[in-house]
Design a protein around this motif. Sequence first.
Motif, PDB file in Angstrom:
ATOM      1  N   LYS A 164       0.904  -1.114   0.135  1.00 46.16           N
ATOM      2  CA  LYS A 164       0.032   0.025  -0.026  1.00 46.16           C
ATOM      3  C   LYS A 164       1.005   1.135   0.008  1.00 46.16           C
ATOM      4  O   LYS A 164       2.168   1.097   0.412  1.00 46.16           O
ATOM      5  N   ASP A 221      -1.297  -2.668  -3.952  1.00 48.62           N
ATOM      6  CA  ASP A 221      -2.757  -2.691  -3.560  1.00 48.62           C
ATOM      7  C   ASP A 221      -3.030  -1.409  -4.285  1.00 48.62           C
ATOM      8  O   ASP A 221      -2.710  -0.251  -3.895  1.00 48.62           O
ATOM      9  N   LYS A 252      -6.360   2.308  -3.433  1.00 46.85           N
ATOM     10  CA  LYS A 252      -6.769   3.904  -3.062  1.00 46.85           C
ATOM     11  C   LYS A 252      -6.840   4.627  -4.376  1.00 46.85           C
ATOM     12  O   LYS A 252      -7.486   5.626  -4.351  1.00 46.85           O
TER      13      LYS A 252
END
Length: 339
Positions: A137, A302, A305
């Motif tokens: 992330k 990931d 977002k």
Amino acid sequence: MNVLVTGGAGYIGSHACVELLNAGHSVVVADNLANANAECLRRVERITGKTLEFREMDLLDRAALNELFDTHRFDCVLHFAGLKAVGESVQQPLRYYNNNLGTTIHLCQTMAAHGVKKILFSSSATVYSPDNAMPVKESARTGGCTNPYGWTKYMSEQILTDTAKADPGWTVMLLRYFNPVGAHPSGLIGEDPRGIPNNLMPYISQTAAGRREKLSVFGGDYPTPDGTGVRDYLHVVDLARGHVAAMDYMAGHPGVHVFNLGTGRGYSVLDMVHAFEAATGKRVPYVIAPRRAGDVAEVYCDPAKAERELGWKAEYSLEDMCRDSWNWQSKNPNGFAAD
Ligand code: NAD
Ligand code: UFG
């Protein structure tokens, strides 16, 4: 918007120019052609049916940069310009630090002097420290880079972050790209590496074309499902569209924003070979070779977002990436040089 695209004659920048023109923006490209060919921009105009302005210039040339900003009113800058060969950066660290940090610093100083305070920066998955759990992330640890190129991305992120901290008028988008591959579906623009390709996909397509005898798969003993390295490959057109989404987001969001741009899926080197063969009907001979220094077993992101906040998600499949790489390679066996 009036947009300055630095490094816009390069692989990712040229695909971004297509998407920016298609979205109705007006585009000025500044590029010194250190790793590009001006023919690429003529093809961007052919694809879009629109024109752009090209300035052949080095961003390290302060006077030229200043003149560019004196004579244009830019709303926003997309900063792609930089040197990107990892191995070369180990051999020539000062050239890399000088070019990649110098361009970023000059650009920001010139932007500030002209009241232009919106910038999107081409960062990289390479800024994440190798000890993170996957998928990464945006909040994962950064640093511990394994080569000067990676450090220039890490340091540029810091320079841009400090700039925005000192002056809240700035909006900075730090876009961490994973592994862009493929080409525009028209086959008119694509990646045109000089000499022997460092990266996997151009090496695969040049092998399929018979320009290289066989692919060396760097490492067959990684702790991955088939023992070969795993990466998050994304279609360069998806990546280009991510920039348009990120630009739209900047209005009303001052400050510094970090986004991963990837698919979130990891594929191994052998997955890529097999997908390429299936999508193109071409054979890609390979051998398992020793690991390449500085490589990690797996990196994938990931991307939630970017989907949540930018409304952007990679759409193209692995098959599309392979098909479009081959379409570009087979239509332009010598890249842009043939024209
Ligand atoms: P590229 O080499 O095709 O494009 C970079 C462009 O910058 C080239 O056209 C080059 O001529 C120009 N340039 C370099 N130094 C310059 C200078 N001093 N003044 C003016 N122009 C200059 O590379 P790319 O793959 O399109 O990458 C674009 C950006 O994205 C780079 O900053 C790169 O580090 C970053 N990035 C690339 C990848 C990747 O896998 N391709 C991954 C992560 C990040
Ligand atoms: N690989 C081979 N043989 C080759 C070339 C690559 O087996 O001839 C393997 C590598 O070992 C790795 C995978 O294919 O496992 C991908 O390698 P690339 O060189 O294509 O990409 P990297 O992940 O090493 O690096 C790329 C860019 C960097 C960028 C990074 C993350 O080159 O600039 O993605 O964005 F920082």
